[in-house]
Scaffold this motif. Sequence first.
Motif, mmCIF file in Angstrom:
data_model
loop_
_atom_site.group_PDB
_atom_site.id
_atom_site.type_symbol
_atom_site.label_atom_id
_atom_site.label_comp_id
_atom_site.label_asym_id
_atom_site.label_seq_id
_atom_site.Cartn_x
_atom_site.Cartn_y
_atom_site.Cartn_z
ATOM 1 N N ASP A 1 3.752 -13.191 -5.564
ATOM 2 C CA ASP A 1 3.793 -12.213 -4.476
ATOM 3 C C ASP A 1 2.546 -11.335 -4.478
ATOM 4 N N GLN A 2 2.277 -10.763 -3.313
ATOM 5 C CA GLN A 2 1.098 -9.892 -3.176
ATOM 6 C C GLN A 2 1.158 -8.776 -4.224
ATOM 7 N N PRO A 3 0.162 -8.716 -5.091
ATOM 8 C CA PRO A 3 0.203 -7.725 -6.175
ATOM 9 C C PRO A 3 -0.198 -6.334 -5.697
ATOM 10 N N PRO A 4 0.286 -5.274 -6.385
ATOM 11 C CA PRO A 4 -0.145 -3.924 -6.018
ATOM 12 C C PRO A 4 -1.628 -3.744 -6.346
ATOM 13 N N THR A 5 -2.335 -2.993 -5.489
ATOM 14 C CA THR A 5 -3.747 -2.714 -5.744
ATOM 15 C C THR A 5 -3.934 -1.209 -5.642
ATOM 16 N N LEU A 6 -4.913 -0.660 -6.358
ATOM 17 C CA LEU A 6 -4.986 0.799 -6.496
ATOM 18 C C LEU A 6 -5.125 1.538 -5.174
#
Lengths: 214, 321
Positions: free
Chosen positions: B253-258
């Motif tokens: 799944d689309q990973p969290p990015t800062l």
Amino acid sequence: MEAKPAPLTFSKVLRIIVHIGGLAPVVYLVWDYYSGNLGLNPIEAVIRRTGRAAIILLLLSLTCTPIHTLFNAPPVRKLRKPLGLYAALYAGLHFAAFALWDYGLDFNLIWRETVEKPFILVGMAALLILFILTITSHRYWRRKLGRGWVILHRSVYLAAILAVAHHLLAIKGDLLSLQGNYTLPMIAGAFLIVLFLLRLPFIYKPLRQSMGRG
Amino acid sequence: MDKKYCSVPVQPQEVTPKHVYQSRRKFLKQMGVLGMGALLASCAPKLPSPGSSPDPNLMGDQSSNFTDELGDALTAYEAIIGYTNFYEFTTSKEGVAELAENFVTDPWSIEVGGLVKNPRTYSMDDILGHFTQQERIYRMRCVEGWSMVIPWLGFPLHALLDEVVPTEDARYVAFETALVPDQMNAAESGMFPFPYLEGLRLDEAMHDLTLLATGLYGEPMPAQNGAPIRLVVPWKYGFKSIKSIVRINLVADQPPTLWNTVAPHEYGFYANVNPDVSHPRWSQATERRIGESGRRATLFMNGYAEEVMPLYEDMDLDVLF
């Protein structure tokens, strides 16, 4: 017959300090420009430094009246005007660096940026107020406008709020969650709040009394 | 390629100014004296032979070209290493270099795992010995409205991904920057939720333009530029090109990015350079090339549209910005 030199009063010393302090940032800036000390992004350095000088001088201008209220210092109160005019000068230089140097007076682009970006719109509003106050700061307008002049020039508080908001909105991050480096505009905002509190009778009256001035 | 990896930051004053080495190289070319390099070898880095393709063994303050493919001049080395965003150290772009001086990048290892058949931890020696370093001259467009042209050294990310073999479920690649609070002044300032995270869709990660960079201008990567290894995705805003990578994970799944976590309305996951999608703070229609006065038009996909548009055929780029 030799004319007696006017005595150097407290009031004059204060004025000289204000003029030196008011001109120092622009002298320093020009010096840094010609000595190549503006860093790798000189346009941004000039925009930031003039903006910072404008806000600091504007806040100092608004500090004069509370100081007079608390300490009864009429010479300090008179510094409102030169400090305010210097603030307007730096706001003007700030805008000039943006419109002339950065955007090369491309009005289409400047217009697009202004309506697209809330922080620029807010900054333009502050600039417009300071511009009007600068023009009407002369004695002539004060006499001509009478009571209206006092009301008009109260909008300097609005200009200060807009200027600090402009700085807050220009910071990279998220204002609501305070993720980002908000230190400088937060200090300016806190200072402005203290100045407003000192205008409230139920705050300044007891303070004044505790200093032995009913 | 079995060289010892060393990432001592190079001081601006130690670096030959661009015009000096350019004139030096021009002189050599005009004279046609190939052996001149040998004469200078004791005091100067090795020079590529005139007309050669990018030399994988480039060393020293040099690049095989003076411009990018559009004819734009390379940004000066001093500017590239003196003007960087690395918020774990400071939010001052010109203050990073000094604060990052003592950042330890040797030894270094990168853990590559997640949905892969051959998870593996690479040391920098593994990386440099294993993947042929090549020069890539890319435009770097920061979301803050400034840009540079940078001669990177590195290798395509797909070379590494091919080695670990993503499984069929892998659809995204997640990257993580080192978090070393005792070496990074602002790591625990609370200003941002570190560690810095970034991510790409797997097809973006596999694209040949996507680079893992280990150096620039023929030098090992300076700490402030993301030593010892960083990502470079030239058609996206600079914040996607995550620095000082310690972990690469293949995920479903689309990973969290800062930045997308901090301000999702301002920074999309894709963050493709797009002059038509405005930002509340900086002009995205125009940019300031560092070293130039005034502004120039920002190119769609930072000028790499032809290469990367096949990735986004059925996507509304105004919505998925």
